[in-house]
Scaffold this active site. Structure first.
Site: not given
Ligand code: ADP
Length: 476
Positions: A148, A246, A280, A457
């Protein structure tokens, strides 16, 4: 073969290959990509393993020069790279170009971080002894990335991995080999020593587990779905491997009676439907208090119905196609589940447009409750549901009633409620009067509960994952 693997500083063809298809127009083959097997992966891991020690001892200047080169080139070519991205993934051209620019900025940020690596020197509790705490590279990092964000996610893993002195094996998602190859091609001319960065394109379920089991790979950074992430966490645990995950979200956006209606509608339209809802951090549960509910649903439904859905590369298109047939089927299936559960569906239909692609209209599902499947499971498409609540307290409790915890938002003009929500939303990221999706590149990104695992991150916090700490005691 257009998109080859990059192993040990050389381009590698594979016997098997995969067509990279444009989701806006399935007659358009973007390119033919390599499909690696276990042998290719083994070569890549071996190359990284041999290159890691020397790169781990490289100077900050060497690392700066490499990362700065990569960042500058991505920024200079953002239009072309953004077009490749939009062509293979389906987000609109402005979104694709924006993502490419962001990837360049991430490399630039971590170029700067190479010069800011610090340690601590402390007095010991024992007389005359000094204590140094320094960071050192983890070794070989396996990066597993989703489709994505085909250029930004690889960038936000590769850049810190290299900045902190590690070697890399990147396994990108099968649907988006073009962007991964484009980054590798830039890296191949950046002055990075051979073997420090390797690209292996192949089936996740085939080569992913091999990467995780290989003892030469010391850490795994993964972004993708919850089931795959959980499996990776278990395998990394069994192999005592450092891991960062993630995964999904079911991100709430609370809209209170005192919200500015235009701000709320804009934030929800963007959060729910931009990038075809395939983020997300997308807003999938719109939790709305009763005083503004009907006005808000009416305005958002109208705005969603007016979104121009079409070929991602065409000017004026506001929402591109879904990434592939399987994802489109999943999105439509969830719309029909929501209707059966009693939701009132607006939009959410497959569209036939001039070019043959995976199009659907944005789906807004009102009159839902938080226990319906549509509000428990991640759809990963342009599908958002509305949950009516009495007041702020109920809104907060519904927002937190989920197994996920990536992003959350609130639209309100009340400082009291905004402050309370920031403190009490169970999520790694909280947005006030802003969409739940769309984040800066220099600050931490990540979530709580079932959305994330391991350290954050991005930004300077990335050092936690990409380095280990050494404590040294000296009696001079
Ligand atoms: P999605 O396709 O919805 O993004 P996945 O979790 O299936 O989510 O994929 C994310 C990444 O994980 C992709 O690069 C994919 O190839 C990879 N992958 C899939 N299955 C596995 C697995 N069993 N082990 C390691 N990586 C995997």
């Amino acid at each position: 073969m257009d998109f080859k693997n990059y192993i040990g500083g050389a381009w590698h063809e594979t016997t098997e290959a995969v067509n990279n298809i444009n989701p806006s127009d399935i007659s358009d083959i973007v390119g033919v990509a390599a499909k690696a097997g276990a042998g290719d992966l083994d070569q890549a891991i071996s190359a990284a393993h041999h290159a890691a020690p020397a790169w781990g001892k490289s100077t900050p200047q060497q690392r700066f020069d490499v990362l700065d080169f990569i960042g500058s080139e991505i920024l200079a070519r953002k239009e072309e790279l953004g077009r490749l991205l939009s062509r293979e993934e389906g987000k609109t051209l402005p979104e694709g170009i924006g993502e490419a620019a962001r990837a360049g900025q991430i490399f630039k940020f971590f170029a700067g971080e190479t010069l800011r690596q610090t340690g601590d020197r402390l007095a010991s509790v024992r007389p005359g002894v000094d204590v140094d705490v320094t960071r050192f590279p983890v070794g070989v990092i396996g990066l597993i990335t989703p489709w994505n964000f085909p250029i930004a996610i690889p960038a936000w893993k590769i850049a810190p991995a290299l900045a902190y002195g590690n070697a890399v094996v990147l396994k990108p998602a099968e649907l988006v080999p073009g962007c991964a190859w484009a980054i590798a091609e830039i890296i191949s001319r950046s002055g990075l020593p051979a073997g420090v960065f390797n690209l292996v394109m192949g089936r996740g379920s085939e080569i992913g587990p091999k990467m995780i089991e290989d003892p030469r790979v010391t850490a795994i950074s993964f972004t993708g779905s919850v089931p795959t992430g959980r499996g990776i966490a278990a395998a990394c645990g069994a192999n005592l491997k450092k891991v960062q995950l993630e995964m999904g979200g079911k991100n709430p956006m609370v809209v209170l009676d005192d919200a500015d209606l235009d701000v709320a509608v804009d934030a929800c339209l963007n959060g729910a439907f931009f990038s075809t809802g395939q983020r997300c951090t997308a807003s999938s549960r719109l939790i709305v208090t009763e005083g503004i509910h009907d006005k808000f649903v009416g305005a958002l439904a109208e705005a969603a119905a007016n979104l121009k859905v079409g070929n991602a590369l065409e000017a004026g298109v506001q929402m591109g196609p879904v990434v592939d047939e399987k994802q489109l089927a999943q999105d439509l299936e969830y719309v029909s589940i929501a209707a059966k559960e009693g939701g009132k569906v607006l939009g959410g239909e497959r569209l036939s447009l001039a070019s043959d692609g995976f199009y659907m209209s944005p789906a807004l599902i009102s009159e839902t409750t938080n226990n319906m499947r549509i509000n428990r499971e991640e759809v990963f498409g342009p599908v958002a549901s509305v949950i009516r609540v009495r007041d702020y307290d109920e809104a907060l409790s519904v927002a937190n009633d989920t197994e996920f915890g990536l992003s959350s938002g609130i639209c309100t003009q009340s400082l009291k409620h905004a402050s309370h929500f920031k403190a009490n939303a169970q999520a790694g990221m909280v947005m006030v009067n802003l969409p739940t999706a769309g984040v800066d590149y220099h600050v931490p990104f990540g979530g709580t509960k079932g959305s994330s695992f391991g350290s954050r991150e991005q930004g300077a916090y990335a050092a936690e994952f990409y380095t280990s700490v050494k404590t040294a005691y000296t009696l001079p």
